[in-house]
Design a protein around this motif. Structure first.
Motif, short mmCIF file in Angstrom:
data_model
loop_
_atom_site.label_atom_id
_atom_site.label_comp_id
_atom_site.label_asym_id
_atom_site.label_seq_id
_atom_site.Cartn_x
_atom_site.Cartn_y
_atom_site.Cartn_z
N ALA A 42 56.17 65.81 -9.32
CA ALA A 42 54.98 65.96 -8.48
C ALA A 42 55.13 67.07 -7.45
CB ALA A 42 54.66 64.64 -7.81
N LEU A 43 56.27 67.10 -6.76
CA LEU A 43 56.46 68.11 -5.72
C LEU A 43 56.50 69.51 -6.32
CD1 LEU A 43 57.00 68.96 -2.82
CD2 LEU A 43 59.45 68.53 -3.20
N ALA A 44 57.21 69.66 -7.43
CA ALA A 44 57.30 70.97 -8.08
C ALA A 44 55.93 71.45 -8.53
CB ALA A 44 58.26 70.90 -9.27
N HIS A 45 55.14 70.54 -9.09
CA HIS A 45 53.81 70.94 -9.55
C HIS A 45 52.90 71.27 -8.36
CE1 HIS A 45 50.58 71.30 -12.42
NE2 HIS A 45 49.82 70.53 -11.67
N TRP A 46 53.00 70.50 -7.28
CA TRP A 46 52.19 70.77 -6.10
C TRP A 46 52.54 72.13 -5.51
CZ3 TRP A 46 53.79 71.07 -0.83
CH2 TRP A 46 52.73 71.12 0.09
N TRP A 47 53.81 72.48 -5.54
CA TRP A 47 54.25 73.74 -4.93
C TRP A 47 54.00 74.95 -5.83
CZ3 TRP A 47 56.85 73.16 -0.08
CH2 TRP A 47 57.15 74.36 0.54
N PHE A 48 54.28 74.80 -7.13
CA PHE A 48 54.28 75.97 -8.01
C PHE A 48 53.21 75.95 -9.11
CE2 PHE A 48 58.78 75.53 -6.61
CZ PHE A 48 58.90 76.74 -5.94
N GLY A 49 52.54 74.82 -9.33
CA GLY A 49 51.62 74.72 -10.45
C GLY A 49 50.29 75.39 -10.17
N SER A 50 49.95 76.42 -10.93
CA SER A 50 48.69 77.13 -10.73
C SER A 50 47.54 76.51 -11.52
CB SER A 50 48.84 78.61 -11.14
OG SER A 50 49.17 78.72 -12.51
N HIS A 51 47.86 75.63 -12.49
CA HIS A 51 46.85 74.94 -13.30
C HIS A 51 47.09 73.44 -13.22
CE1 HIS A 51 46.47 78.99 -14.83
NE2 HIS A 51 45.48 78.65 -15.62
N PRO A 52 46.04 72.65 -13.41
CA PRO A 52 46.28 71.21 -13.54
C PRO A 52 47.18 70.93 -14.73
CG PRO A 52 43.93 71.71 -13.35
CD PRO A 52 44.63 73.01 -13.57
N ASP A 53 47.99 69.87 -14.67
CA ASP A 53 48.82 69.56 -15.83
C ASP A 53 47.94 69.06 -16.97
OD1 ASP A 53 48.73 66.52 -15.95
OD2 ASP A 53 49.49 66.79 -13.92
N VAL A 54 48.46 69.12 -18.18
CA VAL A 54 47.65 68.87 -19.36
C VAL A 54 47.07 67.46 -19.38
CG1 VAL A 54 49.65 68.18 -20.77
CG2 VAL A 54 47.59 69.06 -21.88
N LEU A 55 47.76 66.48 -18.82
CA LEU A 55 47.25 65.12 -18.85
C LEU A 55 46.04 64.96 -17.94
CD1 LEU A 55 50.57 63.05 -18.91
CD2 LEU A 55 49.22 63.98 -20.81
N LYS A 56 46.00 65.70 -16.84
CA LYS A 56 44.81 65.68 -16.00
C LYS A 56 43.66 66.45 -16.65
CE LYS A 56 45.96 64.51 -11.30
NZ LYS A 56 45.75 64.84 -9.88
N ARG A 57 43.99 67.52 -17.33
CA ARG A 57 42.93 68.27 -18.02
C ARG A 57 42.29 67.42 -19.10
NH1 ARG A 57 45.07 74.51 -18.50
NH2 ARG A 57 42.84 74.96 -18.32
N LEU A 58 43.10 66.68 -19.82
CA LEU A 58 42.55 65.77 -20.82
C LEU A 58 41.80 64.62 -20.17
CD1 LEU A 58 45.59 65.70 -23.28
CD2 LEU A 58 43.33 66.70 -23.73
N GLY A 59 42.18 64.26 -18.96
CA GLY A 59 41.49 63.20 -18.24
C GLY A 59 40.07 63.55 -17.87
N LEU A 60 39.72 64.84 -17.92
CA LEU A 60 38.34 65.25 -17.66
C LEU A 60 37.37 64.60 -18.63
CD1 LEU A 60 38.71 69.08 -16.97
CD2 LEU A 60 37.95 67.34 -15.35
N LEU A 61 37.84 64.33 -19.86
CA LEU A 61 36.97 63.74 -20.85
C LEU A 61 36.57 62.33 -20.45
CD1 LEU A 61 38.79 64.92 -24.08
CD2 LEU A 61 36.68 65.82 -23.13
N VAL A 62 37.49 61.62 -19.82
CA VAL A 62 37.19 60.25 -19.38
C VAL A 62 36.14 60.26 -18.28
CG1 VAL A 62 38.16 58.16 -18.37
CG2 VAL A 62 39.52 59.50 -20.01
N VAL A 63 36.29 61.20 -17.34
CA VAL A 63 35.36 61.27 -16.22
C VAL A 63 33.98 61.74 -16.68
CG1 VAL A 63 34.89 62.44 -14.04
CG2 VAL A 63 37.19 61.68 -14.58
N SER A 64 33.97 62.76 -17.57
CA SER A 64 32.69 63.33 -18.00
C SER A 64 32.03 62.51 -19.08
CB SER A 64 32.92 64.77 -18.52
OG SER A 64 33.78 64.77 -19.65
N GLY A 65 32.79 61.54 -19.65
CA GLY A 65 32.23 60.72 -20.70
C GLY A 65 32.15 61.43 -22.02
#
Length: 409
Positions: free
Chosen positions: A386-409
């Motif tokens: 989590a800390l590494a992604h918060w500091w250096f991650g320029s894109h959402p991780d793939v599991l959150k990107r796939l989670g968009l489908l759940v939110v958008s239906g």
């Protein structure tokens, strides 16, 4: 530093910082998901156990090498810029002041590169072992040289502006330097696609066919003028898939890796392009450039205050060429500390582009297939620390990107 210059530096910090905050509040999509917040999906639902194990093994050592390289690079920059020996060494640079600036910048940057070279070679070998790198060692060396030359040129120009103005305008130099550096940020972003990118890749227009036709239809649907879509010969370096938008206004272009064009089915490739067209639609490169210019104004003011503080304690004055290593050390540390802000904004912008891509394509299956394929080809860690992604991650991780489908239906 004169009292007037010190006051102007504080004005730059305040004005640039306030402009950055207000522009970020206005232009950055802080709530990009209509049905948010997004919860990550389960990795096991989309990836095999074998892939997850392989991605974790690759990513773990990639992080070790990258973070070790960063730590050593920062340590060398700080030693050369902040130690008494580094200060004495800097004052022995030969030639007139403007030659000294370039010599010192080149020396510091080359020293940082040399001490981190073992990490870079190990990382490149690891990419080769996992099938991610396709370039020869000669190609690796050539890319290394090009990147180093680019870094030296950019840093030299910035410091020549700062040191030169401090010599010629001892009272007003922070204000003039702040405006000039901000202008250089804008100019650099504009010319980057036509000046820098061709030094690293060759480009050709995307050939006529279903993909090009689909891209033109997407652009019409989104009301985006794209001029031409280019294909970069990325396969001579990597097997990974990517696309990007660079430049703004007349220099804006959408670029696809040839690996993406050749390896992805048309529906997944169009999902990528829809994401990039969303960046173009919202002028994300221009927004990033404006934010970069505002932060440059504040950064010059803060740099001036720090250099003045050190100057009063025996380090070279701002108008001396020997101040270059100290300025580079402060810049390196500042860039590291600013990474969470920069990457946090980037993740919001990338999430909005994903949302727009899903909306305009109306093809969730292609979106899922694309995200899984991108992660598999790059061996991206689905669950980074989590800390590494918060500091250096320029894109959402793939599991959150796939989670968009759940939110958008």
């Amino acid at each position: 530093m004169t009292p007037t210059a010190r006051r102007l530096s504080w004005v730059l910090v305040g004005a640039g910082g306030a402009a950055f905050v207000l522009l970020a509040w206005w232009l950055v999509p802080w709530d990009p998901v209509p049905g948010g917040p997004v919860e990550p999906v389960r990795a096991e639902d989309y990836f095999s156990a074998a892939h997850l194990a392989r991605a974790e093994e690759y990513s773990r050592w990639a992080r070790v090498l990258s973070y070790s390289s960063l730590a050593v690079s920062l340590a060398v920059a700080c030693y050369l810029g902040l130690s008494r020996r580094g200060r004495a060494w800097a004052r022995r640079a030969p030639g007139p002041w403007w030659v000294q600036v370039v010599v010192l910048v080149a020396a510091v940057e080359l020293a940082r590169r040399l001490v981190t070279l073992p990490f870079g070679i190990a990382f490149e070998q690891r990419r080769r072992d996992y099938g991610l790198s396709t370039r020869s060692w000669a190609g690796y060396a050539a890319d290394l040289v090009r990147n180093e030359v680019l870094g030296i040129v950019v840093a030299s120009i910035a410091l020549l502006v700062v040191v030169g103005l401090a010599r010629w305008l001892p009272r007003a130099w922070p204000a003039v330097a702040g405006l000039l550096v901000a202008a250089l940020v804008v100019l650099g972003s504009f010319v980057y696609p036509v000046v820098v990118e061709p030094a690293f890749n060759s480009f050709e227009p995307l050939a006529d066919g279903p993909l090009r036709q689909g891209i033109e239809e997407l652009a019409d649907a989104e009301g985006v003028e794209i001029g031409d879509v280019l294909v970069a010969d990325a396969s001579r370096r990597t097997s990974t898939l990517n696309a990007y938008v660079s430049g703004f206004g007349a220099s804006r272009r959408v670029v696809l890796y040839d690996t993406l064009v050749e390896d992805l089915p048309v529906d997944q490739a169009l999902s990528v392009v829809a994401h990039e067209l969303a960046h173009a639609k919202h002028d994300d490169v221009a927004v990033g450039t404006v934010l970069g210019a505002a932060s440059a104004v504040a950064g010059v003011g803060l740099l001036a205050l720090c250099l003045g503080w050190f100057g009063r304690r025996g380090w070279p004055a701002v108008g001396e060429a020997a101040v270059a290593p100290l300025a580079l050390a402060l810049f390196a540390v500042g860039g590291f500390l600013a990474s969470p802000v920069q990457n946090g904004i980037s993740r919001q912008v990338e999430t909005r582009a994903d949302v727009d891509a899903l909306r305009v394509t109306q093809d969730p299956d292609a979106f899922v297939g694309l995200q899984v394929r991108l992660a598999e080809k790059s061996l991206a860690d689905p669950t980074p620390p989590a800390l590494a992604h918060w500091w250096f991650g320029s894109h959402p991780d793939v599991l959150k990107r796939l989670g968009l489908l759940v939110v958008s239906g």
